[in-house]
Motif scaffolding. Structure first.
Motif, PDB file in Angstrom:
ATOM      1  N   GLU A 194      23.693  36.259  37.579  1.00 13.51           N
ATOM      2  CA  GLU A 194      24.020  36.125  38.996  1.00 13.51           C
ATOM      3  C   GLU A 194      24.844  34.870  39.273  1.00 13.51           C
ATOM      4  OE1 GLU A 194      19.853  34.333  38.516  1.00 13.51           O
ATOM      5  OE2 GLU A 194      20.989  36.062  37.756  1.00 13.51           O
ATOM      6  N   TYR A 195      24.789  33.907  38.322  1.00 10.00           N
ATOM      7  CA  TYR A 195      25.572  32.681  38.487  1.00 10.00           C
ATOM      8  C   TYR A 195      26.950  32.837  37.855  1.00 10.00           C
ATOM      9  CZ  TYR A 195      26.943  27.767  38.141  1.00 10.00           C
ATOM     10  OH  TYR A 195      27.633  26.578  38.232  1.00 10.00           O
ATOM     11  N   ALA A 196      26.999  33.237  36.595  1.00 11.78           N
ATOM     12  CA  ALA A 196      28.272  33.406  35.898  1.00 11.78           C
ATOM     13  C   ALA A 196      28.088  34.386  34.747  1.00 11.78           C
ATOM     14  CB  ALA A 196      28.778  32.069  35.369  1.00 11.78           C
ATOM     15  N   GLN A 197      28.908  35.434  34.730  1.00 11.05           N
ATOM     16  CA  GLN A 197      28.820  36.440  33.675  1.00 11.05           C
ATOM     17  C   GLN A 197      30.202  36.651  33.059  1.00 11.05           C
ATOM     18  OE1 GLN A 197      27.499  40.319  34.921  1.00 11.05           O
ATOM     19  NE2 GLN A 197      27.301  41.089  32.829  1.00 11.05           N
ATOM     20  N   TRP A 198      30.281  36.513  31.737  1.00  8.35           N
ATOM     21  CA  TRP A 198      31.540  36.753  31.048  1.00  8.35           C
ATOM     22  C   TRP A 198      31.692  38.251  30.785  1.00  8.35           C
ATOM     23  CZ3 TRP A 198      36.176  35.246  30.201  1.00  8.35           C
ATOM     24  CH2 TRP A 198      36.937  35.814  29.174  1.00  8.35           C
ATOM     25  N   LEU A 199      32.856  38.786  31.155  1.00  6.29           N
ATOM     26  CA  LEU A 199      33.164  40.198  30.954  1.00  6.29           C
ATOM     27  C   LEU A 199      34.297  40.334  29.950  1.00  6.29           C
ATOM     28  CD1 LEU A 199      33.203  41.425  34.684  1.00  6.29           C
ATOM     29  CD2 LEU A 199      31.278  41.432  33.082  1.00  6.29           C
ATOM     30  N   GLU A 200      34.095  41.139  28.936  1.00  8.52           N
ATOM     31  CA  GLU A 200      35.178  41.412  27.995  1.00  8.52           C
ATOM     32  C   GLU A 200      36.185  42.371  28.630  1.00  8.52           C
ATOM     33  OE1 GLU A 200      35.772  39.871  25.397  1.00  8.52           O
ATOM     34  OE2 GLU A 200      33.893  38.933  24.756  1.00  8.52           O
ATOM     35  N   GLU A 201      37.206  42.701  27.875  1.00 11.75           N
ATOM     36  CA  GLU A 201      38.346  43.453  28.422  1.00 11.75           C
ATOM     37  C   GLU A 201      37.931  44.732  29.140  1.00 11.75           C
ATOM     38  OE1 GLU A 201      42.432  45.745  26.929  1.00 11.75           O
ATOM     39  OE2 GLU A 201      41.152  44.688  25.481  1.00 11.75           O
ATOM     40  N   GLY A 202      37.071  45.534  28.511  1.00 10.80           N
ATOM     41  CA  GLY A 202      36.716  46.822  29.108  1.00 10.80           C
ATOM     42  C   GLY A 202      36.060  46.683  30.463  1.00 10.80           C
ATOM     43  N   PRO A 203      34.928  45.982  30.562  1.00  9.58           N
ATOM     44  CA  PRO A 203      34.275  45.827  31.865  1.00  9.58           C
ATOM     45  C   PRO A 203      35.147  45.095  32.887  1.00  9.58           C
ATOM     46  CG  PRO A 203      32.767  45.248  30.099  1.00  9.58           C
ATOM     47  CD  PRO A 203      34.108  45.417  29.472  1.00  9.58           C
ATOM     48  N   ALA A 204      35.917  44.105  32.437  1.00  8.82           N
ATOM     49  CA  ALA A 204      36.777  43.380  33.376  1.00  8.82           C
ATOM     50  C   ALA A 204      37.867  44.288  33.922  1.00  8.82           C
ATOM     51  CB  ALA A 204      37.385  42.161  32.683  1.00  8.82           C
ATOM     52  N   SER A 205      38.479  45.090  33.069  1.00  4.50           N
ATOM     53  CA  SER A 205      39.535  46.004  33.513  1.00  4.50           C
ATOM     54  C   SER A 205      38.980  47.071  34.442  1.00  4.50           C
ATOM     55  CB  SER A 205      40.206  46.667  32.302  1.00  4.50           C
ATOM     56  OG  SER A 205      40.825  45.702  31.475  1.00  4.50           O
ATOM     57  N   ALA A 206      37.794  47.564  34.134  1.00  2.90           N
ATOM     58  CA  ALA A 206      37.186  48.579  34.986  1.00  2.90           C
ATOM     59  C   ALA A 206      36.900  48.021  36.374  1.00  2.90           C
ATOM     60  CB  ALA A 206      35.899  49.095  34.344  1.00  2.90           C
ATOM     61  N   LEU A 207      36.445  46.791  36.444  1.00  2.00           N
ATOM     62  CA  LEU A 207      36.147  46.175  37.730  1.00  2.00           C
ATOM     63  C   LEU A 207      37.418  45.902  38.516  1.00  2.00           C
ATOM     64  CD1 LEU A 207      33.741  45.134  39.414  1.00  2.00           C
ATOM     65  CD2 LEU A 207      34.058  42.900  38.343  1.00  2.00           C
ATOM     66  N   LEU A 208      38.464  45.450  37.805  1.00  2.00           N
ATOM     67  CA  LEU A 208      39.718  45.122  38.468  1.00  2.00           C
ATOM     68  C   LEU A 208      40.497  46.365  38.868  1.00  2.00           C
ATOM     69  CD1 LEU A 208      41.748  42.947  39.335  1.00  2.00           C
ATOM     70  CD2 LEU A 208      42.640  42.948  36.980  1.00  2.00           C
TER      71      LEU A 208
END
Length: 558
Positions: free
Chosen positions: A286-300
């Protein structure tokens, strides 16, 4: 005093007639001891005006954390650090101490440094060696039949050099009605001060705090450096503080949204560093979560090839609404002097006077807090501070011209969700004084956002719309919080405590582009200093914000 058994807290006689009472507990536990003491404080007509509760607490996020309370007279500080480390960094005067099962004996001298004369101590499960060391440090100890040790601190000693004397007259002038000045007013008025707010414009938030939206988020680093630690403390404090003002979001007092911030990595090498940060520190998601390419791209919803940080508690807020909420909370203790134009400060007979351009008195008080951003560069008392004015142009794009992201997106620049039909993009970082909107800065903003959204052609024909503000920035990018230095004979200086200060003159300056997150904790720190209260930060971090730090650095080299 808090009995180790966790039963009722101190009797009225322990704090009767005191302006403030400070408790230290070596284990916060489930918070029941704090809640018990808080209720007794509420029920006692002879209670002190201020109750400070400081306790060690296990948390994934290290450091000191002040948690604002709905009771204006109460502070709760949770220290996530080993006992010896916490005591070494604590800046407080303790009236009651509760110790639970602890290791070692070095804590005794540290407690003696912090204990007020007559401080009561209760401890359970101490060894004979620990009790003996406490006795040698100045605590007169007795042991009960149940093994509980009780002690009174009896040693007479001069005040430690870091102890602050409370300001005897609780009246202040605050210069500047932006985010820094408004926070100062609220934190002082909440403590019973009477404040006159002097603003050169006709309304609050007319300078750098006048943007449509600003973002708030923490900073991260591999070595958890000073900037990161200060950012974490300020960010978490701001979240809780805004709740006491009526909250942030739809229908709340503050216009904004805790919608989250997605911060894209700047490339493969940068992503590797961020991945190492995530692995080393293990932040709560809830404070800071690192997202790799797949989850980051899906969110963006588009390519994020290098991954991203997701800060779920972060978001955006309209600075003017934050200022309004803080000033409204001041009530009748605040007098507003808007439209004063440029003022100068004159000191005499223990009073500061703020005079307008014609020499007419605008306000007078024994204390002045300079919180007017880049305006401090034009005051005789503060023009020697190493502050720069940095131009920032924000671009406004109409809703529909960009993807409708539900969160703030950032990397080299930021993009907010649409606010009243407009997205905010920016801001530029220019070293010139031009107050007018210009196409070159707009193009710079659009190129940066287009790169983040994988859309190089973004906004090529967008109309020139936005706002220019000027940030107040210090060389180390940290705020200036505290008593302002006085220019002297130029002698060598080794320590902050050797720096002569201007009597009754303080600063809240240099927030750069992080005023939303910095302002509440910075104002709380200064108010605590003025009232001689426990500080909400580690002593090391408070020193890192001292306005005299630049003078010390320069004079050490002599």
């Amino acid at each position: 005093m808090l009995p180790a058994s966790g039963t009722a807290a101190s009797s009225a006689m322990d704090w009767q007639g005191r302006a403030q009472f400070t408790v230290f507990d070596s284990d916060y536990g489930d918070g029941e001891r704090f809640r018990t003491l808080l209720q007794r404080w509420r029920d006692d007509g002879a209670r002190p005006a201020r109750l400070h509760y400081i306790a060690l607490h296990a948390s994934p996020l290290p450091g000191f954390r002040r948690i604002p309370q709905m009771d204006a007279g109460v502070t709760l500080d949770l220290l996530c650090a080993p006992l010896d480390e916490a005591l070494a960094q604590l800046d407080a005067r303790l009236d009651a101490i509760t110790l639970h099962a602890i290791a070692g004996t070095s804590f005794a001298r540290a407690l003696a440094r912090l204990a007020a004369p007559g401080a009561r101590l209760t401890a359970s499960a101490l060894t004979t060696a620990q009790a003996h060391t406490l006795g040698g440090a100045g605590f007169a100890c007795t042991s009960g039949p149940d093994g509980t040790l009780r002690a009174v601190f009896t040693t007479r000693k001069p005040p430690s050099p870091w102890m602050r004397t409370p300001e005897p007259q609780r009246r202040a002038i605050v210069l500047g009605a932006g985010i820094a000045g408004a926070a100062a007013c609220e934190r002082l008025c909440a403590r019973g001060w009477h404040v006159t707010l002097v603003e050169r414009h006709a309304q609050a938030a007319s300078e750098a705090s006048g943007n449509q939206a600003g973002i708030y988020m923490p900073l991260l680093s591999q070595d958890d450096n000073v900037m990161t630690r200060l950012s974490r403390a300020a960010f978490l404090y701001a979240l809780a503080y805004w709740d006491t003002l009526g909250g942030i979001g739809p229908g709340a007092r503050i216009h904004g949204a805790a919608c989250g911030v997605l911060q894209l990595a700047r490339g493969a090498q940068h992503a590797g560093v961020q991945r190492a940060i995530a692995e080393r520190h293990g932040y709560p998601s809830e404070y800071a979560q690192w997202l790799e390419e797949g989850p980051a791209s899906a969110l963006l919803g588009s390519a994020a090839p290098d991954g991203a940080w997701l800060f779920r508690q972060a978001g955006w807020a309209q600075p003017a609404s934050v200022c309004a909420a803080m000033l409204d909370a001041c009530g009748s203790r605040l007098v507003r002097r808007f439209g004063a134009g440029s003022v100068r400060l004159v000191h005499g007979a223990g009073q500061w006077s703020a005079l307008d351009a014609s020499g007419t008195l605008v306000a007078s008080a024994p204390v002045v807090i300079v919180a007017n951003g880049t305006g401090a560069r034009h005051l005789a008392q503060t023009d020697a501070l190493p502050l720069a004015s940095v131009r920032g142009q924000v671009t406004y794009l109409a809703e529909g011209a960009l993807p409708a992201l539900p969160f703030v997106l950032c990397r080299e620049a930021y993009l907010t969700p649409a606010v009243k039909g407009w997205h905010s993009l920016g801001a530029s970082y220019d070293a010139d004084p031009d107050p007018a909107l210009r196409q070159a800065s707009q193009l710079e903003n659009l190129v940066k956002i287009g790169s983040m959204l994988d859309n190089p052609a973004l906004g090529g024909a967008a109309p020139l719309a936005g706002r220019v503000g000027f940030r107040c920035v210090a060389p180390d990018r940290l705020p200036l919080v505290g008593a302002l230095p006085q220019q002297d004979d130029g002698a060598r200086i080794e320590r902050l405590r050797q720096v002569p200060r201007q009597n009754g003159l303080y600063g809240l300056l240099g927030y750069a582009s992080r005023g939303l997150a910095w302002a509440p904790l910075a104002a709380e720190l200064l108010a605590s200093q003025l009232d001689g209260e426990p500080l909400p930060l580690e002593a090391e971090l408070a020193a890192a914000l001292d306005p005299a730090r630049f003078l010390v650095r320069a004079r050490r080299r002599l």
